[in-house]
Design a protein around this motif. Structure first.
Motif, PDB file in Angstrom:
ATOM      1  N   ARG A 173       0.847  -1.198   0.000  1.00  0.00           N
ATOM      2  CA  ARG A 173       0.000   0.000   0.000  1.00  0.00           C
ATOM      3  C   ARG A 173       0.877   1.240   0.000  1.00  0.00           C
ATOM      4  NH1 ARG A 173      -5.444  -0.608   1.147  1.00  0.00           N
ATOM      5  NH2 ARG A 173      -6.073  -2.759   1.566  1.00  0.00           N
ATOM      6  N   PHE A 174       0.473   2.222  -0.812  1.00  0.00           N
ATOM      7  CA  PHE A 174       1.262   3.447  -0.976  1.00  0.00           C
ATOM      8  C   PHE A 174       0.458   4.712  -0.710  1.00  0.00           C
ATOM      9  CE2 PHE A 174       2.502   0.305  -4.222  1.00  0.00           C
ATOM     10  CZ  PHE A 174       3.812   0.062  -3.866  1.00  0.00           C
ATOM     11  N   LEU A 175      -0.845   4.676  -0.938  1.00  0.00           N
ATOM     12  CA  LEU A 175      -1.636   5.902  -1.089  1.00  0.00           C
ATOM     13  C   LEU A 175      -2.478   6.212   0.142  1.00  0.00           C
ATOM     14  CD1 LEU A 175      -2.980   5.167  -4.690  1.00  0.00           C
ATOM     15  CD2 LEU A 175      -0.894   6.399  -4.065  1.00  0.00           C
ATOM     16  N   PRO A 176      -2.578   7.463   0.525  1.00  0.00           N
ATOM     17  CA  PRO A 176      -3.550   7.845   1.555  1.00  0.00           C
ATOM     18  C   PRO A 176      -4.974   7.699   1.021  1.00  0.00           C
ATOM     19  CG  PRO A 176      -2.527   9.787   0.602  1.00  0.00           C
ATOM     20  CD  PRO A 176      -1.802   8.608   0.033  1.00  0.00           C
ATOM     21  N   HIS A 177      -5.929   7.582   1.938  1.00  0.00           N
ATOM     22  CA  HIS A 177      -7.315   7.324   1.533  1.00  0.00           C
ATOM     23  C   HIS A 177      -7.875   8.431   0.636  1.00  0.00           C
ATOM     24  CE1 HIS A 177     -11.439   5.899   1.742  1.00  0.00           C
ATOM     25  NE2 HIS A 177     -11.814   7.129   2.071  1.00  0.00           N
ATOM     26  N   ASP A 178      -7.433   9.670   0.847  1.00  0.00           N
ATOM     27  CA  ASP A 178      -8.049  10.781   0.105  1.00  0.00           C
ATOM     28  C   ASP A 178      -7.550  10.888  -1.335  1.00  0.00           C
ATOM     29  OD1 ASP A 178      -5.492  11.648   0.627  1.00  0.00           O
ATOM     30  OD2 ASP A 178      -6.072  13.545   1.559  1.00  0.00           O
ATOM     31  N   ILE A 179      -6.573  10.045  -1.724  1.00  0.00           N
ATOM     32  CA  ILE A 179      -6.107  10.078  -3.112  1.00  0.00           C
ATOM     33  C   ILE A 179      -7.191   9.494  -4.006  1.00  0.00           C
ATOM     34  CG2 ILE A 179      -4.508   9.009  -4.743  1.00  0.00           C
ATOM     35  CD1 ILE A 179      -3.263  11.311  -3.382  1.00  0.00           C
ATOM     36  N   GLU A 197      -8.161   1.371  -2.112  1.00  0.00           N
ATOM     37  CA  GLU A 197      -9.099   0.364  -1.619  1.00  0.00           C
ATOM     38  C   GLU A 197      -9.864  -0.284  -2.775  1.00  0.00           C
ATOM     39  OE1 GLU A 197      -8.607   3.277  -0.315  1.00  0.00           O
ATOM     40  OE2 GLU A 197      -8.072   2.899   1.788  1.00  0.00           O
ATOM     41  N   ARG A 198     -10.240   0.514  -3.769  1.00  0.00           N
ATOM     42  CA  ARG A 198     -11.027  -0.040  -4.880  1.00  0.00           C
ATOM     43  C   ARG A 198     -10.198  -0.991  -5.726  1.00  0.00           C
ATOM     44  NH1 ARG A 198     -13.019   5.111  -4.567  1.00  0.00           N
ATOM     45  NH2 ARG A 198     -11.756   5.961  -6.261  1.00  0.00           N
ATOM     46  N   TYR A 199      -8.950  -0.647  -6.012  1.00  0.00           N
ATOM     47  CA  TYR A 199      -8.213  -1.597  -6.846  1.00  0.00           C
ATOM     48  C   TYR A 199      -7.808  -2.831  -6.038  1.00  0.00           C
ATOM     49  CZ  TYR A 199      -3.341  -0.013  -5.642  1.00  0.00           C
ATOM     50  OH  TYR A 199      -2.151   0.287  -5.029  1.00  0.00           O
ATOM     51  N   HIS A 200      -7.637  -2.702  -4.722  1.00  0.00           N
ATOM     52  CA  HIS A 200      -7.417  -3.891  -3.895  1.00  0.00           C
ATOM     53  C   HIS A 200      -8.640  -4.804  -3.925  1.00  0.00           C
ATOM     54  CE1 HIS A 200      -3.654  -3.316  -1.363  1.00  0.00           C
ATOM     55  NE2 HIS A 200      -3.657  -2.283  -2.190  1.00  0.00           N
ATOM     56  N   GLU A 201      -9.820  -4.231  -3.838  1.00  0.00           N
ATOM     57  CA  GLU A 201     -11.047  -5.035  -3.887  1.00  0.00           C
ATOM     58  C   GLU A 201     -11.179  -5.754  -5.229  1.00  0.00           C
ATOM     59  OE1 GLU A 201     -14.107  -2.239  -3.118  1.00  0.00           O
ATOM     60  OE2 GLU A 201     -13.613  -2.014  -0.985  1.00  0.00           O
ATOM     61  N   GLU A 202     -10.803  -5.078  -6.295  1.00  0.00           N
ATOM     62  CA  GLU A 202     -10.903  -5.687  -7.623  1.00  0.00           C
ATOM     63  C   GLU A 202      -9.960  -6.874  -7.734  1.00  0.00           C
ATOM     64  OE1 GLU A 202     -13.026  -6.183 -10.700  1.00  0.00           O
ATOM     65  OE2 GLU A 202     -13.311  -4.263  -9.661  1.00  0.00           O
ATOM     66  N   VAL A 203      -8.766  -6.714  -7.211  1.00  0.00           N
ATOM     67  CA  VAL A 203      -7.800  -7.807  -7.236  1.00  0.00           C
ATOM     68  C   VAL A 203      -8.296  -8.975  -6.380  1.00  0.00           C
ATOM     69  CG1 VAL A 203      -5.485  -8.449  -6.480  1.00  0.00           C
ATOM     70  CG2 VAL A 203      -5.808  -6.357  -7.764  1.00  0.00           C
ATOM     71  N   ALA A 204      -8.891  -8.662  -5.231  1.00  0.00           N
ATOM     72  CA  ALA A 204      -9.368  -9.721  -4.334  1.00  0.00           C
ATOM     73  C   ALA A 204     -10.437 -10.568  -5.003  1.00  0.00           C
ATOM     74  CB  ALA A 204      -9.889  -9.112  -3.044  1.00  0.00           C
ATOM     75  N   ARG A 205     -11.231  -9.975  -5.870  1.00  0.00           N
ATOM     76  CA  ARG A 205     -12.285 -10.740  -6.548  1.00  0.00           C
ATOM     77  C   ARG A 205     -11.694 -11.832  -7.432  1.00  0.00           C
ATOM     78  NH1 ARG A 205     -14.574  -5.413  -7.271  1.00  0.00           N
ATOM     79  NH2 ARG A 205     -16.354  -5.152  -5.856  1.00  0.00           N
ATOM     80  N   ASP A 206     -10.461 -11.642  -7.878  1.00  0.00           N
ATOM     81  CA  ASP A 206      -9.789 -12.647  -8.694  1.00  0.00           C
ATOM     82  C   ASP A 206      -9.132 -13.737  -7.860  1.00  0.00           C
ATOM     83  OD1 ASP A 206     -10.455 -11.570 -11.101  1.00  0.00           O
ATOM     84  OD2 ASP A 206      -8.597 -10.469 -11.384  1.00  0.00           O
ATOM     85  N   GLY A 207      -9.242 -13.626  -6.526  1.00  0.00           N
ATOM     86  CA  GLY A 207      -8.556 -14.600  -5.683  1.00  0.00           C
ATOM     87  C   GLY A 207      -7.064 -14.391  -5.661  1.00  0.00           C
ATOM     88  N   TRP A 208      -6.632 -13.115  -5.833  1.00  0.00           N
ATOM     89  CA  TRP A 208      -5.212 -12.820  -5.859  1.00  0.00           C
ATOM     90  C   TRP A 208      -4.528 -13.346  -4.607  1.00  0.00           C
ATOM     91  CZ3 TRP A 208      -2.539 -10.000  -2.221  1.00  0.00           C
ATOM     92  CH2 TRP A 208      -1.187  -9.768  -2.512  1.00  0.00           C
ATOM     93  N   ASN A 209      -3.404 -14.000  -4.811  1.00  0.00           N
ATOM     94  CA  ASN A 209      -2.526 -14.412  -3.718  1.00  0.00           C
ATOM     95  C   ASN A 209      -3.241 -15.331  -2.725  1.00  0.00           C
ATOM     96  OD1 ASN A 209       0.233 -13.981  -2.863  1.00  0.00           O
ATOM     97  ND2 ASN A 209      -0.613 -13.125  -0.993  1.00  0.00           N
TER      98      ASN A 209
END
Length: 287
Positions: free
Chosen positions: A168-174, A183-195
């Motif tokens: 993680r690199f970004l503050p929430h307000d970015i 958070e949104r791109y993490h959620e998208e990755v999680a839907r693929d069963g990443w890692n």
């Protein structure tokens, strides 16, 4: 996204067979940046490993070595040990050999090209095996764990490490008008069963190991080292490419702004950058 993101650290199998040479070189560069940014985190892990060794290891195997992040850290900690780095990728192993040569470790580091989906290579008995972000890539991890149990000397230690989340690199307000981009791109990755990986404890026990300890490690670099900006740029660039058809137009535009090197808001130009990561590790002994 699966192949772009969850191969972030190691490359020990043929799932990446479609990568071009250029793509593999870019991944190797990212792994080397990762090693620079998270060096203190890795040192904490290796210190923990040392605490669980009952004797000074003579031979150590890095299971899915990638460019050698673990190999070199283990060589620094265990100065009398010989390290065998096992990986499927010739390009990664070339990078590892160059790094070992630059550090005067050629006589202590040996590379073995092998696909862990086929079999554990015949490298002889080892006292310590290190499998960081590689076990969950193998098609039959239980078979590999049995092979590692057989390869370890009695009393030998196997350490399995998994990455809990994307860095993680970004503050929430970015988000440039729409907070929560990361958070949104993490959620998208999680839907693929990443890692995705199980709790390896029961798998280790079925393979004949005694689980000594399971531990979580969290790390935050603030202020981050200078290489963190390049690391963030390269990592987010891979995320941008992988999710080009999945994220909304606003989020893609926000990533483009963060990746535009000449822009003041670019991650490359952010003086205050925080990098966060979490890992889980299992230490298991062969009785």
């Amino acid at each position: 996204m699966t192949h772009h993101a969850h191969q972030h650290e190691h490359h020990a199998h043929r799932h990446d067979g479609g990568h071009t040479h250029r793509g593999e070189a870019g991944l190797a560069d990212l792994l080397d940046l990762d090693a620079e940014v998270f060096a203190p985190h890795l040192d904490d892990l290796i210190t923990w490993v040392d605490e669980h060794t009952t004797a000074t290891p003579g031979t150590i195997a890095d299971v899915g070595s990638g460019t050698g992040t673990g190999t070199l850290a283990l060589a620094r900690r265990f100065e009398a040990a010989r390290i065998v780095a096992v990986d499927q990728s010739p390009a990664m192993l070339d990078r590892l050999r160059d790094a070992a040569r630059a550090r005067g470790l050629t006589d202590r580091v040996r590379t073995v090209e092998a696909d862990l989906d086929d079999a554990w290579p015949p490298i002889g008995s080892v006292d310590l095996a290190w499998a960081a972000a590689s076990l969950h890539h193998v098609e039959d991890p239980d078979r590999l764990l049995r092979d590692l149990h057989g390869a370890l000397a009695p009393g030998g230690l196997l350490v399995v490490v998994e990455m809990d989340t994307l860095p993680r690199f970004l503050p929430h307000d970015i988000g440039f008008g729409r907070p929560g981009l990361e958070e949104r791109y993490h959620e998208e990755v999680a839907r693929d069963g990443w890692n995705a990986y199980p709790n390896w404890g029961s798998h280790l026990e079925r393979a004949g190991f005694e689980v000594v300890q399971e531990r979580d490690f969290a790390f935050e670099a603030h202020p981050a080292p200078p290489s963190a900006n390049r690391y963030a740029r390269d990592y987010l660039g891979r995320v941008r490419s992988a999710l080009a058809d999945r994220l909304g137009a606003d989020d893609l535009a926000a990533l483009d702004r963060l990746l535009r090197d000449e822009a003041p808001e670019s991650v490359l130009n952010r003086a205050e950058l925080t990098v966060r990561r979490a890992r889980t590790a299992w230490a298991a002994r062969r009785p």
